[in-house]
Each structure stands twice: as structure tokens, then as C-alpha cells.
Design a protein around this motif. Structure first.
Motif, short mmCIF file in Angstrom:
data_model
loop_
_atom_site.label_atom_id
_atom_site.label_comp_id
_atom_site.label_asym_id
_atom_site.label_seq_id
_atom_site.Cartn_x
_atom_site.Cartn_y
_atom_site.Cartn_z
N ILE A 621 -83.18 -7.50 -58.08
CA ILE A 621 -84.37 -6.92 -57.24
C ILE A 621 -83.98 -6.18 -56.27
O ILE A 621 -83.21 -6.87 -55.25
CB ILE A 621 -85.53 -7.80 -57.04
N ARG A 622 -84.32 -5.06 -55.88
CA ARG A 622 -84.05 -4.24 -54.68
C ARG A 622 -84.71 -4.69 -53.60
O ARG A 622 -85.91 -4.52 -52.90
CB ARG A 622 -84.63 -2.99 -54.77
N SER A 623 -84.17 -5.98 -52.77
CA SER A 623 -84.63 -6.65 -51.90
C SER A 623 -83.42 -7.31 -51.13
O SER A 623 -82.80 -7.88 -51.95
CB SER A 623 -85.73 -7.56 -52.24
N GLY A 624 -83.45 -7.66 -49.78
CA GLY A 624 -82.61 -8.82 -49.32
C GLY A 624 -81.16 -8.26 -49.33
O GLY A 624 -80.67 -7.43 -49.16
N LEU A 625 -80.55 -8.88 -50.23
CA LEU A 625 -78.85 -8.73 -50.69
C LEU A 625 -78.80 -7.69 -51.20
O LEU A 625 -77.86 -6.90 -50.91
CB LEU A 625 -78.50 -9.92 -51.26
N LEU A 626 -79.74 -6.93 -52.15
CA LEU A 626 -79.34 -6.04 -52.93
C LEU A 626 -80.01 -4.47 -52.38
O LEU A 626 -80.79 -3.90 -52.78
CB LEU A 626 -80.37 -6.02 -54.37
N THR A 627 -79.20 -4.22 -51.42
CA THR A 627 -79.58 -2.91 -50.69
C THR A 627 -78.83 -2.00 -51.38
O THR A 627 -78.11 -2.16 -52.27
CB THR A 627 -78.80 -2.87 -49.13
N ASP A 628 -79.15 -0.63 -50.97
CA ASP A 628 -78.65 0.42 -51.72
C ASP A 628 -77.12 0.40 -51.79
O ASP A 628 -76.52 0.58 -52.79
CB ASP A 628 -79.21 1.70 -51.22
N GLU A 629 -76.69 0.13 -50.61
CA GLU A 629 -75.02 -0.16 -50.38
C GLU A 629 -74.38 -1.19 -51.25
O GLU A 629 -73.54 -0.84 -52.01
CB GLU A 629 -74.85 -0.23 -49.02
N PHE A 630 -75.23 -2.26 -51.19
CA PHE A 630 -74.59 -3.13 -52.10
C PHE A 630 -74.58 -2.94 -53.60
O PHE A 630 -73.66 -3.17 -54.43
CB PHE A 630 -75.48 -4.49 -52.06
N ILE A 631 -75.52 -2.38 -54.13
CA ILE A 631 -75.99 -1.68 -55.52
C ILE A 631 -74.79 -0.59 -55.76
O ILE A 631 -74.16 -0.68 -57.03
CB ILE A 631 -77.17 -1.11 -55.78
N ALA A 632 -74.60 0.11 -54.76
CA ALA A 632 -73.56 1.18 -55.06
C ALA A 632 -72.12 0.63 -55.47
O ALA A 632 -71.44 0.95 -56.25
CB ALA A 632 -73.26 2.18 -54.07
#
Length: 690
Positions: A621-632
Motif C-alpha cells: 500500500i502506498r503509505s509509510g515505507l512504500l514511498t514513490d522512491e522505495f517503489i521505484a
């Protein structure tokens, strides 16, 4: 003293924005001055009062006709716009004055049948009174000062002392056709007056212009305030509705309000032959209220009645009094006091219903206002809005009673008139505009409330009618998130890893809303690092947030649930890490696995009290740890696009925070489900529960 808020530039801007039609320009001024009145709760509040303007318009055939624009049902003066002033053909209304009598049903039908727009709201129940007065602009207010004056035993003499012959006096008659005729007769006998005072009810002013009528509202009210100050050794007030929702004793509030809330919920449930129906509370505590609650005549004043007849539909005609002696005897005494109130209400209803031929159906017999010695006054309602309205009126009533008692005594309408007003179908219609939402009356607390999942969950419950408390450690984010939900959302700033933080957070929620029904324990952070190399302090801090904060919130919430006595719900954001560990996420997965077990253990221990415990396992889920940078970065490591990475599940669709929120709401609505964890990950076989 009331402030005159008229501003020529603002008024002119309203007129220019209305266009070129003279009637629309006149209506714009009517809207402007109405909103000025509504901006001061000590002039009107919560649907009380009404305004009107007479103008001319052409019908479809080009025939000019006189039209009365009058406030419509469902609109408040402080937010009024032109559609809230439905236009009614004036000539048929004036003809109705020739009738000897007119039923409420025929009056409403006649008014609706003469609307210019058939889809417009119902015109005010006092439309005919506005119509029968000849002035272009008419204002009707329920100013605090005028309510104190109108309920004096010697009100007419006091009015003459203050105004001489400037105001006409109308005896108390229930709103409708009879009152309109009587007021018109009184005016015809005194055509030079600037306004009228309706005994036990309120104040009318009128004028050729919007400003003239508005100026008279302010001037007349200030004259009464000056006179009342002289009767009470110079005691004055700026505003009675302060909305100070901070309990003077938070510990006492935590002990008293959940018990009171539980007792009222049971009375509501018994009335409907079903389970308890929770209410929301709104506590007000100010020095003025504290002083009032130290009076030795509270029991007498509590049964005296309401400051204005229309208040009865929101506050009932009698207040519940809880003395320090009642509180010292604990939950049993508090519940007994509520039961005694309900019994007394039923007895009055039976007596009054016989008087009117047994045609009425009893409303819920619970109190809507409580006076609690040493704590404050409490508004009680089926949702946060109703509780706030009751509390606002209760604050005003405290001032009205204090002013009236200092000037000769507070003596409003009696039992018969009070019953007729409370059970008047036209008044009850104000409260029945929409069906209750599924979570109306329930209080939901969400930890990690400023994050994506927390805020989405809070908004989902708010849409279903719940009062919301958001708990988060970041003050700016927490307050901004709460503001995005609205006035029925409380921001609680707390670091739940600190000792007693959970208990203090729950105390704040109880002090604001009276209790708790649903805990969404969502706070957490994904700590990374291989376990064998991880600093032990980091692992321990992860357990503090991702497990022990959940346990602390559960303990604090369970105490409130037990005091209320009608069950409750705990919902935990667990995570797929609890069953499908990821490399480098041991410090996150271990406490989450423990929280997974906590769900099952608490369900086992609390089921006997009707407390349900469930959880949600979510993933990506795009929250907390899963920032756009982390997802990329994760997508690049796997050689896929960011979109494909987020949709890496059986459904090939990204899971969003709103989907997790929907799962929490669904679990909360599942009345016979406990010890269950639902997966929201779009399909991840490795994380499937089995």
C-alpha cells in the motif's frame, strides 16, 4: 454586547453578484443580513429564527406578482443562500388571514402549493406571521438576552421599562396560524412599533431595508443586555456558546461519561426492544458553567423547561442532574438516575398523551442534556451533530436561566405547551430529514490517523456517520488530517510508545465524545535490517511501536468498553509480514506476528463481554515505507515498472489505502465475526492464511 457586523462594501458586493434583476438584488441583501444574524449564536442557533423579504416577480405569463421569500426548512441562517429562501406567492397567504381556523396540514399544503419552485424546501412554520406583517424585511431571532427577558414572570412590565412603546408584546401561542393572526392583530393596534416580542419565545424586528431591520435586531438586543446587567450587579456575557470541550477533570470524565453513555444506550435499546443504541456526547466546561452547577436550586431549574419552545426537540424539556453524591456512589447510582429520568419521561408522556386523545407515539425517553456537578454540561445525541446542537443550546440555556433568575425568575412555557411543541409534527420533521447512517452514534478511534491507511479509514467511518478521533505523533499532520474530516473529528497528538500515552489518548476521546465503540489500531512503521546484524535497541523500539502500542491501546479501550457495558470492537492493522516474512524485514515481521496472535488472544478473552476483535493483513500500500522512491527502487531491482510492481498480485491491480479502509468498515459491520483476519493484497498466495 452584540456587534453590528453590517458592511456596506460587502452588502454591495452581494448585490452586484446577484445580477440585474431587482428582485434578485433584494434577495441578495436578505441573504447577507440573514448570515450576519446567523454568525452570532447568541442571536440564533441550530435552525432557530427565520427571516423574510417581500418583493415582486413576473410569472411565466409576464404578470407581476408580489412574492414572499422566507427561510426554508433545513437551512440555518449562518449558511443561508438564496435557495434557502423559497419564494411563495403572497396574495394567497394574505387571504388566509380571513379564515377562522386552519390546520397545520392545510397551512403547509397551502404554502407549498403557492411556491414559485415546486422543488423548494418547505417554507418556515412562521411563514404566515411574516406574510401578515406589511414590512419589506422581517427578522425573527432567539437572542439569549431576549429569551431571558421573555421568560420573566413580569416580562411585560420589564419590556415597557426598556422600550416604552417601541415594541409590541404578543402572548405565547404555539407557532402556526393562530400565532400569525394574533401577532397581526397586535401589530395593527400598534402600527408604529419597530418590532415585537413574543412572550416565552423570541423577538421580531422589521424595516423597509435589510439594514434597518438588522440594525434594530442589534440595538434592541443590546438594550436588553444593558438592562439585564443592571439586574445582576453588572454581570455581562460576550458569548454563551464557547464550545470549550476540555474537561476540567479528565480522570473524572473518564470514569463518569462511559457509564452514563452505556446507561443511555440501554434505555434507547429497550425503547426499540433491541440491543443498546449508543449516543455521542459533547462535554462543555467553563467557569460560568462550573459556577452554575454549584447553585442550590439545580433540581428545580432542571425541570422548569426550555428557554425557547423549539429547543425542546433537541434538549427535551428536562435536564438530567448528576450531583457529586450521585457520582460518589459509582456506576449503579448513575444508571439508576438515568432509569429514573426515563421513567419520569414515560409518566409525563402517558399523562399528556391522554390529554390529546392518545394519538402520539412516544419518542426515545433518554435525556439529551446532563448537568454534572464538578464536571460540566453534556449534550447527548444520536450523532455528533445532534450532541453538539444540544450542548450549544444547553450553554445558552445556562446563561438564560442565570440572567432570568437574577431579574425575577425563569418561568418558560408549562408542561402542556412543552409537550405540544415536542410532539408537534412540524417540529419533528426538522429531525427526520434523512435516515440514520450505519455508524451514527458510534465513536471510532484510529491510531496512525495521519497516514494514508489511517486517514482513509477514518474518512470511511466518517462517511458512515461515526464521530472520529485521529491519533498520531505528528501534531501538524494530525491536526491537518482531522481538519480534512470536519468538526466531528478530534485530533489527539500522542506518541504511543511512551508510558501511559494510550490511556491519556483514550481519556481525551472520552472527554470529547463520551466513550468509544471502535478502535482501529493502525499505527506502525516498517523497520528494516537483517535480524542477526540489527542493533537490539532498534528491534526493541520496533516492538514498542508495532506490538506494545497495540496492546496498550487495547487495554485502554477495553476499560471504556467494560464501563459502557454494550460491547465494542478492536480492529488491528497486522500486515502480510506476520505470515509471509520478507528478507530484511524481520524487525517488522516479528512484532507484527505477535500482533497477529494478539488478535486471536484478545478475541478469546473478550468475547464474553461482546467485544469483537479482528484484523486486516494488507500488502503493498502506498503509505509509510512504500514511498514513490522505495517503489521505484524495488521495481528496478525486479526489472519491472513501478505500476507492475504495485500490481504484482493475482488480480494484477494495485491495492490502495481505500481498499484497506473498506475492509476495516466491513469487519466493523460484521456483527457475528470475531478472531478473524481478512487479507487485502490483491491475491498473494504466499501470504494466504491457512
Amino acid at each position: 454586547m452584540r456587534q453590528n457586523r453590517w458592511n456596506d462594501k460587502e452588502a454591495d458586493a452581494r448585490v452586484r453578484a446577484a445580477g440585474n434583476h431587482p428582485a434578485d438584488q433584494t434577495l441578495a441583501l436578505r441573504v447577507y443580513s440573514s448570515r450576519l444574524i446567523g454568525a452570532d449564536p447568541d442571536l440564533v442557533m441550530h435552525g432557530g429564527g427565520n427571516t423574510s423579504v417581500k418583493t415582486e416577480r413576473e410569472d411565466l405569463f409576464g404578470v407581476r406578482q408580489r412574492v414572499l421569500h422566507v427561510k426554508g426548512s433545513g437551512w440555518d441562517l449562518d449558511t443561508l443562500e438564496a435557495p434557502g429562501l423559497p419564494g411563495v406567492r403572497l396574495a394567497p397567504l394574505l387571504e388566509m388571514r380571513n379564515l377562522a381556523s386552519l390546520s397545520d396540514e392545510d397551512m403547509v399544503n397551502m404554502q407549498r402549493s403557492n411556491l414559485l419552485d415546486s422543488s423548494a424546501p418547505n417554507p418556515s412554520v412562521e411563514t404566515l406571521l411574516h406574510a401578515f406583517l406589511p414590512h419589506t424585511f422581517v427578522d425573527h431571532t432567539h437572542a439569549t438576552a431576549f429569551l431571558a427577558l421573555a421568560n420573566l414572570p413580569n416580562a411585560e412590565a420589564a419590556i415597557t421599562e426598556i422600550f416604552g412603546s417601541r415594541l409590541a408584546v404578543v402572548p405565547y401561542i404555539m407557532p402556526g396560524f393562530a400565532l400569525a393572526k394574533k401577532a397581526a392583530e397586535v401589530f395593527d393596534a400598534n402600527p408604529d412599533v419597530e418590532g415585537m416580542i413574543l412572550l416565552k419565545h423570541g423577538h421580531f424586528t422589521f424595516g423597509d431595508t435589510a439594514r434597518q431591520s438588522y440594525d434594530r435586531v442589534i440595538e434592541h438586543t443590546n438594550l436588553v443586555e444593558d438592562w439585564l446587567a443592571k439586574q445582576s450587579n453588572g454581570r455581562r456575557f460576550q458569548t454563551t456558546v464557547k464550545r470549550n470541550r476540555t474537561a476540567s477533570d479528565t480522570a473524572k470524565a473518564g470514569q463518569v461519561l462511559p457509564v452514563l453513555r452505556g446507561a443511555i444506550g440501554r434505555v434507547r435499546g429497550d425503547h426499540h426492544n433491541g440491543p443498546a443504541r449508543p449516543v455521542v456526547m459533547d462535554l462543555r466546561s467553563t467557569p460560568e458553567i462550573d459556577a452554575f452547577l454549584r447553585r442550590d436550586d439545580l433540581d428545580v431549574l432542571a425541570t422548569r423547561g426550555v428557554a425557547s419552545p423549539d429547543h425542546v426537540i433537541r434538549t427535551k424539556g428536562r435536564m438530567l442532574v448528576l450531583t457529586k453524591d450521585d457520582l460518589s456512589k459509582g456506576a449503579t447510582a448513575i444508571s439508576a438516575t438515568v432509569d429514573a429520568y426515563a421513567d419520569a419521561y414515560r409518566a409525563v408522556f402517558e399523562k399528556q398523551n391522554m390529554r390529546v386523545g392518545g394519538i402520539k407515539v412516544m419518542l426515545e425517553p433518554h435525556p439529551c442534556v446532563a448537568w454534572i456537578e464538578g464536571l460540566g454540561i453534556v449534550g447527548i445525541g444520536k450523532d455528533a451533530g445532534a450532541a453538539a446542537a444540544a450542548a450549544d443550546i444547553a450553554e445558552q440555556t445556562v446563561e438564560v436561566m442565570s440572567q432570568s433568575e437574577a431579574a425575577g425568575g425563569f418561568f418558560p412555557i408549562g408542561e402542556d405547551d412543552l409537550f405540544d411543541m415536542e410532539y408537534w409534527s412540524l417540529e419533528q420533521a426538522k429531525l427526520a430529514k434523512a435516515a440514520a447512517k450505519p455508524f451514527a452514534g458510534q465513536i471510532v478511534a484510529v491510531t496512525g490517523g495521519a497516514g494514508a491507511i489511517g486517514l482513509a479509514t477514518a474518512k470511511a467511518f466518517a462517511r458512515e456517520g461515526a464521530a472520529i478521533a485521529l491519533i498520531d505523533f505528528n501534531r501538524e499532520s494530525c491536526e491537518a488530517a482531522a481538519a480534512s474530516i470536519g468538526s466531528n473529528c478530534l485530533a489527539v497528538v500522542a506518541d504511543l510508545t511512551e508510558a501511559d500515552a494510550a490511556s491519556k489518548a483514550i481519556e481525551q476521546i472520552v472527554g470529547r465524545f463520551g466513550g468509544l465503540d471502535v478502535l482501529v489500531s493502525n499505527a506502525g512503521a516498517a523497520v528494516q535490517g537483517n535480524l542477526l546484524a540489527l542493533d537490539e535497541a532498534v528491534l526493541r523500539s520496533s516492538f514498542e511501536l508495532n506490538f506494545f502500542s497495540h496492546l496498550a491501546m487495547a487495554r485502554a479501550a477495553s476499560r471504556v468498553f467494560s464501563a459502557q457495558g454494550h460491547g465494542g470492537q478492536m480492529l488491528f492493522n497486522v500486515s502480510k509480514q506476520a505470515v509471509n516474512p520478507g528478507k530484511g524485514f524481520g524487525a517488522y515481521g516479528l512484532p507484527k506476528a505477535t500482533t497477529f496472535f494478539l488478535v486471536r488472544q484478545l478475541a478469546l478473552e473478550l468475547g464474553g463481554e461482546g467485544i469483537r476483535v479482528n484484523g486486516v493483513n494488507a500488502d503493498r500500500i502506498r503509505s509509510g515505507l512504500l514511498t514513490d522512491e522505495f517503489i521505484a527502487s524495488r521495481a528496478e531491482a525486479r526489472g519491472v515498472s513501478a505500476g507492475d510492481y504495485m500490481a504484482g498480485n493475482l488480480l494484477k491491480a494495485e491495492v490502495e489505502a481505500r481498499h484497506v479502509a473498506d475492509a476495516f468498515v466491513a469487519l466493523a459491520r460484521s456483527e457475528r465475526t470475531t478472531a478473524h483476519v481478512i487479507t487485502v493484497d490483491g491475491g498473494n498466495i504466499e501470504a494466504a492464511l491457512r
